[in-house]
Every structure is written in structure tokens, then in C-alpha cells.
Scaffold this motif. Structure first.
Motif, PDB file in Angstrom:
ATOM      1  N   TYR A  70       0.802  -1.219   0.000  1.00  0.00           N
ATOM      2  CA  TYR A  70       0.000   0.000   0.000  1.00  0.00           C
ATOM      3  C   TYR A  70       0.838   1.274   0.000  1.00  0.00           C
ATOM      4  N   GLN A  71       2.142   1.176   0.148  1.00  0.00           N
ATOM      5  CA  GLN A  71       2.944   2.369   0.377  1.00  0.00           C
ATOM      6  C   GLN A  71       3.130   3.247  -0.851  1.00  0.00           C
ATOM      7  N   SER A  72       3.191   2.683  -2.036  1.00  0.00           N
ATOM      8  CA  SER A  72       3.322   3.489  -3.245  1.00  0.00           C
ATOM      9  C   SER A  72       3.021   2.622  -4.444  1.00  0.00           C
ATOM     10  N   GLY A  73       2.813   3.280  -5.588  1.00  0.00           N
ATOM     11  CA  GLY A  73       2.438   2.564  -6.794  1.00  0.00           C
ATOM     12  C   GLY A  73       3.418   1.488  -7.203  1.00  0.00           C
ATOM     13  N   ASP A 130      10.742   8.906  -5.278  1.00  0.00           N
ATOM     14  CA  ASP A 130       9.977   8.384  -4.155  1.00  0.00           C
ATOM     15  C   ASP A 130      10.644   7.178  -3.508  1.00  0.00           C
ATOM     16  N   SER A 135       5.863   8.987   7.305  1.00  0.00           N
ATOM     17  CA  SER A 135       6.980   8.301   6.668  1.00  0.00           C
ATOM     18  C   SER A 135       8.209   9.162   6.915  1.00  0.00           C
ATOM     19  N   GLU A 141      -3.281  13.435   2.176  1.00  0.00           N
ATOM     20  CA  GLU A 141      -2.166  13.181   1.279  1.00  0.00           C
ATOM     21  C   GLU A 141      -1.672  11.748   1.439  1.00  0.00           C
ATOM     22  N   ASP A 142      -1.017  11.233   0.393  1.00  0.00           N
ATOM     23  CA  ASP A 142      -0.364   9.933   0.487  1.00  0.00           C
ATOM     24  C   ASP A 142       0.686   9.996   1.580  1.00  0.00           C
ATOM     25  N   GLN A 143       0.847   8.895   2.333  1.00  0.00           N
ATOM     26  CA  GLN A 143       1.742   8.920   3.487  1.00  0.00           C
ATOM     27  C   GLN A 143       3.199   9.156   3.116  1.00  0.00           C
ATOM     28  N   ARG A 144       3.580   8.864   1.866  1.00  0.00           N
ATOM     29  CA  ARG A 144       4.959   9.097   1.453  1.00  0.00           C
ATOM     30  C   ARG A 144       5.136  10.405   0.683  1.00  0.00           C
ATOM     31  N   SER A 145       4.110  11.226   0.639  1.00  0.00           N
ATOM     32  CA  SER A 145       4.209  12.483  -0.107  1.00  0.00           C
ATOM     33  C   SER A 145       5.181  13.464   0.530  1.00  0.00           C
TER      34      SER A 145
END
Length: 244
Positions: free
Chosen positions: A147-150, A227, A200, A214-218
Motif C-alpha cells: 500500500y505504500q506506493s504505486g 519516491d 513516513s 495526502e499519500d503517506q509518502r508524499s
């Protein structure tokens, strides 16, 4: 290759088929003992969610080597948290990795490389020391999740890391709620920066707060086409990203 094992590209699919229906703890228990996996270390950032996997590993085998990369640009809170968690989990083989002084003088004498070339900064501060430390291991455990990024959306438990080494992602199928539930159920201390809006956490200059929604890694390398901290290697050495 540290030992006489099949290439990683052959071992990964076979291991994924073998452990397809296992959960995170079972994957760890078996991977740390499976001859086809080989000598294994854990790599941890001691970041926002790291304590869940650190606890799992400590419960299975607290003597597992744990590699922590001190880039010398981390938040002070991360360094303090790392010491507290290592002591609490009774990790008996914690190895702290740092960039070589010669590399710092040659690559980043004034400590500003992250502003102009973050890939190269990650190369000598993080990826280079890690690759050197992993030289005696056949596999390493990561805390990455789908789930962390694409680019992580199709993670398997096992994946090749170059020709010889494996990455093991025991939490690949965990959801954000799984992580939170595990931390609550086991009363695990949270990284102090999480409550301040950092879901993150990496190096201080390249990590910013994340707004609601926002996405958690943004907050990682905000405003840059980046990223992940991984880079390409040439001849086993960090390669500067081309600019211009």
C-alpha cells in the motif's frame, strides 16, 4: 555470491510458491531457517512503522543481524528512538552503518548535495554503505508493503535483489490497519515524529510533514520526481544521477 545457491531470479518464484499462503510471522520463521534463503539480515530505518517488523523479528530470533543506516542527516528523534527500541527488543546484533569519511569529503564536503542531487546523496550516504554491509548475506528483510506506493503495489514475499541476493518482504500484504492494530495489541512505542505529522520518516532535510488526505509518502523528497532511495550502480559503486 556468498554461498552456493541458485540465482535469485530462480529462488524467488519458488519461495513465493512455497510460502504463498503463509502470514508474516510464518514467512519470517521459515525464511530465517530455510537453506534456500541463506544467511539473512534485517535492514531497518527505525522509522514510523518499523517497530512492528522489528518486534516480529525479535520474537522469532533476536539474534538476527539488524542493519541500521545512519546517514548522518537523520532526525535526532530517530536516533534516540533507535536506541530505545534496540534495547527494548533486546536486539543482540545491531550493526550501525555510516558513510565513509572519504566519501563525504569527495561527494558532499559542505553537506548540501541533497539540495542539488538527492539521488547521489542517497547513493553514498545510504545505498553504498548498505551494499557493502550486505556483501556477506544471501537475503535481507525489509518492511516494505504494497500500500505504500504505486511501484510497491505488486510486492511479493520474496523478490530478487540483483543476481545473487533476495529481498524478503514479510509485511507485503499488510494494510495500514494491520500495522496499527499490531502496534496497539503489542503496546509498541511509536516514533515521536508520527504525532507531529510525519507518517513516513527519512533524512531530516528531505522529509516534510504530510497534510490530511495526502499519500503517506508524499512528504519524502517533496516536489521532486523521486519516491525511493535506491539508485543504479556501475561496477558496484554509486553512480551520480545525470543532470542537465
Amino acid at each position: 555470491m556468498p554461498r552456493d545457491l541458485a540465482p535469485a531470479a530462480e529462488r524467488a518464484p519458488a519461495l513465493n510458491a512455497r510460502y504463498r499462503h503463509h502470514g508474516a510471522t510464518a514467512v519470517l520463521e521459515r525464511a530465517l531457517r530455510d537453506a534456500e534463503v541463506g544467511r539473512t539480515a534485517m535492514v531497518s530505518s527505525f522509522g514510523a512503522e518499523s517497530v512492528a517488523l522489528l518486534h516480529l523479528v525479535a520474537m522469532v530470533d533476536r539474534h538476527t543481524p539488524v542493519l541500521f543506516i545512519d546517514t548522518e542527516m537523520l532526525f535526532a528523534e530517530t536516533l534516540t528512538y533507535q536506541q530505545e527500541i534496540a534495547e527494548r527488543m533486546r536486539l543482540s546484533d545491531l550493526r550501525i552503518l555510516r558513510p565513509a569519511e572519504a566519501d563525504k569529503r569527495g561527494w558532499d564536503p559542505d553537506g548540501t548535495l541533497h539540495l542539488t542531487d538527492p539521488d547521489s546523496c542517497c547513493a553514498f550516504r545510504k545505498t553504498g554503505p548498505l551494499q557493502e554491509a550486505l556483501g556477506s548475506f544471501d537475503a535481507w528483510i525489509t518492511g516494505r508493503k504494497r500500500y505504500q506506493s504505486g511501484r510497491r503495489a505488486t510486492l511479493d514475499f520474496f523478490e530478487p535483489d540483483g543476481a545473487a541476493r533476495l529481498k524478503i518482504n514479510p509485511l507485503a500484504h499488510w494494510t495500514p490497519q494491520d500495522v496499527q492494530d499490531y502496534m496497539v495489541e503489542n503496546r509498541l512505542p511509536r516514533h515521536p515524529l508520527v504525532a507531529q505529522g510525519y507518517p513516513s520518516i527519512g533524512c531530516a532535510p528531505c522529509t516534510s510533514r504530510v497534510a490530511e488526505g495526502e499519500d503517506q509518502r508524499s512528504g519524502r523528497w517533496r516536489g521532486r520526481a523521486k519516491d525511493e532511495c535506491g539508485i543504479h550502480f556501475e561496477g558496484g559503486k554509486p553512480s551520480r544521477a545525470k543532470t542537465g
